[in-house]
Design an enzyme around this catalytic site. Structure first.
Site, short mmCIF file in Angstrom:
data_model
loop_
_atom_site.label_atom_id
_atom_site.label_comp_id
_atom_site.label_asym_id
_atom_site.label_seq_id
_atom_site.Cartn_x
_atom_site.Cartn_y
_atom_site.Cartn_z
CD GLU A 148 -9.74 -2.75 4.81
OE1 GLU A 148 -10.24 -3.75 4.30
OE2 GLU A 148 -10.42 -1.72 5.11
CD1 TRP A 157 -9.14 3.05 3.90
CD2 TRP A 157 -7.07 2.69 4.68
NE1 TRP A 157 -8.82 4.10 4.73
CE2 TRP A 157 -7.56 3.91 5.22
CE3 TRP A 157 -5.80 2.27 5.02
CZ2 TRP A 157 -6.80 4.70 6.10
CZ3 TRP A 157 -5.04 3.05 5.89
CH2 TRP A 157 -5.53 4.25 6.41
CG HIS A 197 -14.23 -13.42 0.66
ND1 HIS A 197 -15.02 -13.23 -0.46
CD2 HIS A 197 -13.08 -12.74 0.41
CE1 HIS A 197 -14.38 -12.46 -1.33
NE2 HIS A 197 -13.20 -12.16 -0.83
CD GLU A 223 -6.89 -9.26 -12.94
OE1 GLU A 223 -6.14 -9.69 -12.04
OE2 GLU A 223 -7.63 -8.28 -12.79
#
Length: 489
Positions: free
Chosen positions: A230, A167, A388, A279
Site C-alpha cells: 500500500e 497496510w 476478490h 458492522e
C-alpha cells in the site's frame, strides 16, 4: 493535486470547506462521541472534532466521521476526494477512474527518514508507560463487546521474509491497557501474513497506526491485490514517496506523520474472544469469535494527538465511501485489463457495499461485433467471479451509461425499469464475503454462495429503444434554453 501530508492539514481543509464542527464541551469516549458521529452520518453533517474528551489528559482529541459524505453543498464526496489529493468537487466517476489508473502505475516506494524528523516520535512510551489506558479509546455501540481502539487505523505487518509489507484496516477491540484482540480472517491479507508467522511458531510483529496522511487509512481500506504494498500505491497516487520512520521495538516502518503508533506482537494462537460489533451492513452483530491477541510493547504519539473514530453501521459511513469506492476502482481496473468496454463502476453507497454497478458506453456493440447483451454480461461475470473485489458484492448490475450510477434517483429508476424480475441474470457460485447480510447463515459460515450478474442493458439504438421522458430528452434545445433562461422568474 493537493496532498495533505498529515491529519491536521486535512482537518484544516475540511474546516475551510465548512465541513468540520469543533466540539468544545466535554464529551465521553464511552458511546457519546460515537453517537454524535453516527448522527452526523445520518444527517450528512460536518465531521465532529472532539476537543475536550472526558477522562484523558487535556489536548487528547477524537475526530469522528473522517471520510464520510460531506456536508459541503454540491460536494458530497469532498472528504473522500481530498483524502487522495483530488479537488473537493470530484465526481464519483472521476474518483474511481483515478484510483483505477493508479493500479497500472509503477509503485513509488516510501522514503525513510530519521526519528528526529518524525512527528509521531514527539512522545515515546515504553514498558509500563506504554498503556492504552491514557488514551480516549472509544466504545462505539452499546452492544459491542468492548471499546474499540481500531476503527480507522491501519495495521502494518510484513511477511517473515520481508517480501510483502501490508497496510490494512481490521477492527480491533481493547482487552486491557496492554492487550487488544481483533479480526484476523484467513482470506484477508493480515490473515495470510499472520499465518506465515504461525507456521514458524513466532508471534507476528505489528504496528497499529492512527491518523497521518488521510490517504493512508483510505488505501488501507481498498482491496488491493495480494502482494501489493500500500505504501508504494500511495506513492504512485501522489507521484512522490510517503515518508516513513522505523518503529521503536519491532522491525517495521510506519508513516512519519501518524498521530499515534502502537507497537508489539500478535500471538500465534487465537487466545481471546472478540466482538460483537456493529458492522457495515447496518445490523447489530451478536457473534463473537476467538482471535489472536495484540500485546502492546511501545506507543509513540504526537503532542495533543487526534484519534480517528468511525461509528460503523447503516450507510453511509467510511466502509461504504472507502471500501466500496475501492472495490469499484478494482472492478473497473480488472474489466479494463480484460479489454471490455466499460465507462465506470460504482458501489452504490446506500446499498451497504452489497451491490456493484457497471456501466458501458453506447457504442459497445461496435467495439464487440457479434456480441449481445447477455454475452457481454457473461464476460463481465467471467472476470469478476474470479476476482476478490468482484466476489465481495452479492449482485452486479450491468447498465448503459445514459444513467449516473452514483445518482441514487437515476440508479433506482434504471434498476426498477431495466432489470427483469426473474430472467436476464447469471449466478456464479464460489467464495462470498461472510459479512454480507443478504446470505443465509450457512452460506456466511461456509463463505460459499452465489454472486449474480444482471443484464440491464437497453436494446440497440433503433431497436425499440424508448427515449427518456426527461427534461433533457423530451424537449428541443430551444425550449430547454428558454426555460432555463427564465427559471429564476
Amino acid at each position: 493535486m493537493t496532498r495533505f501530508s498529515d491529519l491536521r492539514s486535512y482537518i484544516n481543509a475540511l474546516e475551510a470547506l465548512g465541513d468540520l464542527k469543533r466540539i468544545n464541551r466535554t464529551v465521553s469516549a464511552d458511546l457519546e462521541a460515537a453517537a454524535i458521529s453516527r448522527l452526523s452520518y445520518e444527517r450528512q453533517s460536518a465531521a465532529p472534532l472532539f476537543e475536550n474528551v472526558a477522562g484523558v489528559a487535556p489536548g487528547f482529541r477524537l475526530l469522528g466521521a473522517p471520510a464520510a459524505l460531506s456536508a459541503a453543498a454540491g460536494k458530497p464526496l469532498a472528504r473522500v476526494a481530498l483524502s487522495v489529493g483530488l479537488p473537493a468537487e470530484t465526481t464519483a466517476a472521476e474518483l474511481v477512474d483515478h484510483l483505477a489508473r493508479t493500479r497500472h502505475l509503477a509503485p513509488v516506494p516510501p522514503k525513510l527518514i530519521g526519528r528526529e524528523d518524525a512527528a509521531c516520535k514527539q512522545n515515546v512510551l515504553l514498558g509500563d508507560d506504554a498503556t492504552l489506558d491514557r488514551f480516549p479509546v472509544p466504545r462505539v455501540h452499546e452492544f459491542d463487546g468492548g471499546r474499540y481502539p481500531n476503527t480507522w487505523g491501519i495495521i502494518v505487518a510484513k511477511t517473515p521474509d520481508g517480501r510483502w509489507t501490508n497496510w490494512s484496516i481490521a477492527r480491533i477491540m481493547l482487552v486491557d491497557g496492554k492487550h487488544m484482540t481483533g479480526l484476523v480472517i484467513p482470506a484477508q491479507h493480515i490473515g495470510m501474513i499472520w499465518q506465515e508467522w504461525v507456521q514458524l511458531g513466532e508471534p507476528m510483529p505489528y504496528a497499529l497506526v492512527q491518523g497521518g496522511d488521510p490517504a493512508i487509512p483510505f488505501v488501507g481500506g481498498i482491496p488491493l491485490p495480494k502482494g501489493v504494498d500500500e505504501a508504494g500505491y500511495i506513492g504512485a497516487l501522489y507521484g512522490e514517496p510517503i515518508e516513513v520512520v522505523p518503529c521503536e521495538t519491532v522491525d517495521l516502518e510506519v508513516p512519519a506523520s501518524a498521530e499515534i503508533v502502537i507497537e508489539g506482537h500478535l500471538s500465534v494462537g487465537r487466545d481471546a474472544r472478540e466482538g460483537p460489533f456493529g458492522e457495515f451492513a447496518g445490523y447489530a452483530s451478536t457473534e463473537t469469535s476467538m482471535q489472536p491477541v495484540y500485546t502492546v510493547e511501545a506507543i509513540t504519539h504526537r503532542d495533543d494527538p487526534i484519534w480517528p473514530l468511525v461509528a460503523e453501521g447503516r450507510p453511509v459511513d467510511e466502509f461504504h465511501t472507502v471500501t466500496g469506492v475501492g472495490q469499484a476502482a478494482e472492478v473497473l481496473a480488472e474489466l479494463r485489463a480484460a479489454d471490455l468496454p466499460v465507462t465506470t463502476a460504482w458501489s452504490p453507497l446506500r446499498a451497504a457495499s452489497h451491490w456493484m454497478v457497471v456501466t458501458v458506453p453506447e457504442d459497445w456493440r461496435d467495439r464487440l461485433p457479434g456480441v449481445d447483451s447477455a454475452e457481454l454480461t457473461h464476460r463481465i461475470g467471467e472476470v469478476l467471479s474470479e476476482s476478490h473485489s468482484g466476489r465481495a458484492t452479492a449482485a452486479t448490475f450491468v447498465l448503459d451509461d445514459d444513467i449516473n450510477p452514483a445518482d441514487d434517483t437515476d440508479l433506482l429508476w434504471a434498476l426498477a425499469t431495466r432489470i427483469h424480475p426473474l430472467d436476464r441474470a447469471e449466478a456464479w457460485n464460489g467464495f462470498v464475503h461472510p459479512l454480507l447480510n443478504c446470505y443465509t447463515e450457512e452460506e456466511r459460515a461456509t463463505q460459499t454462495g452465489p454472486i449474480v450478474f444482471h443484464d440491464g442493458l437497453l436494446p440497440a439504438p433503433g431497436e425499440s429503444r424508448l427515449p427518456h421522458s426527461s427534461f433533457a430528452q423530451a424537449y428541443p434545445a430551444r425550449i430547454r434554453r428558454q426555460v432555463l433562461d427564465h427559471w429564476d422568474d
